[in-house]
Design a protein around this motif. Structure first.
Motif, short mmCIF file in Angstrom:
data_model
loop_
_atom_site.label_atom_id
_atom_site.label_comp_id
_atom_site.label_asym_id
_atom_site.label_seq_id
_atom_site.Cartn_x
_atom_site.Cartn_y
_atom_site.Cartn_z
N VAL A 145 -29.15 -2.42 33.96
CA VAL A 145 -30.08 -2.39 32.83
C VAL A 145 -30.24 -0.95 32.38
CG1 VAL A 145 -32.45 -2.82 32.08
CG2 VAL A 145 -31.32 -4.43 33.62
N GLU A 146 -30.09 -0.74 31.08
CA GLU A 146 -30.28 0.59 30.52
C GLU A 146 -31.74 0.73 30.09
OE1 GLU A 146 -28.44 3.54 27.10
OE2 GLU A 146 -27.80 1.46 27.18
N ILE A 147 -32.40 1.76 30.59
CA ILE A 147 -33.79 2.03 30.21
C ILE A 147 -33.73 3.06 29.09
CG2 ILE A 147 -36.05 2.85 30.95
CD1 ILE A 147 -35.18 2.01 33.84
N VAL A 148 -34.11 2.62 27.89
CA VAL A 148 -33.99 3.47 26.70
C VAL A 148 -35.36 4.00 26.29
CG1 VAL A 148 -31.88 2.36 25.90
CG2 VAL A 148 -34.07 1.47 25.16
N GLU A 149 -35.34 5.11 25.57
CA GLU A 149 -36.58 5.76 25.16
C GLU A 149 -37.14 5.19 23.85
OE1 GLU A 149 -38.43 7.98 26.87
OE2 GLU A 149 -37.00 7.60 28.46
N ASP A 150 -36.29 4.65 23.00
CA ASP A 150 -36.71 4.27 21.68
C ASP A 150 -36.26 2.85 21.36
OD1 ASP A 150 -37.10 3.99 18.92
OD2 ASP A 150 -36.50 6.04 18.49
N GLU A 151 -37.13 2.09 20.76
CA GLU A 151 -36.83 0.70 20.39
C GLU A 151 -35.60 0.60 19.49
OE1 GLU A 151 -37.62 -3.38 20.45
OE2 GLU A 151 -38.94 -1.90 21.36
N SER A 152 -35.37 1.58 18.63
CA SER A 152 -34.25 1.52 17.68
C SER A 152 -32.90 1.65 18.39
CB SER A 152 -34.37 2.62 16.62
OG SER A 152 -34.26 3.90 17.22
N ILE A 153 -32.88 2.14 19.62
CA ILE A 153 -31.65 2.28 20.39
C ILE A 153 -31.18 0.93 20.89
CG2 ILE A 153 -30.60 3.32 22.44
CD1 ILE A 153 -32.53 5.67 22.04
N ARG A 154 -32.10 0.00 21.09
CA ARG A 154 -31.78 -1.34 21.57
C ARG A 154 -30.95 -2.00 20.55
NH1 ARG A 154 -37.00 -4.21 23.85
NH2 ARG A 154 -35.54 -5.39 25.04
#
Length: 82
Positions: free
Chosen positions: A73-82
């Motif tokens: 699972v990639e933990i991303v900082e920004d919703e737009s990256i999803r």
């Protein structure tokens, strides 16, 4: 004389470091991990929001992050990256 058994028990400090996850918290963590695995990512903000009410100690929180990362699972900082 101090009881040796009592002295070997970790005392919970103000930050709750000696607490362990409850069965309810464990169940919720499993749900979070399964959902994140299905989606492939989770935002750091979403993860923090979902873990917050569980009142986990820092070690338990780190363990959740590690479980997510090691399960792909990639933990991303920004919703737009999803």
């Amino acid at each position: 004389m101090m009881n040796e058994q009592a002295s070997s028990q970790p005392a919970a400090g103000a930050n709750g470091a000696a607490k362990t996850m409850t069965a309810e918290s464990t169940t919720e963590v499993e749900r979070i991990v399964r959902t994140a695995q299905a989606e492939g990512t989770i935002t750091a903000a979403d993860l923090a929001e979902q873990l917050g009410p569980l009142d986990l100690n820092p070690d338990d929180t780190d363990e959740v992050y590690q479980r997510l990362v090691t399960s792909g699972v990639e933990i991303v900082e920004d919703e737009s990256i999803r």
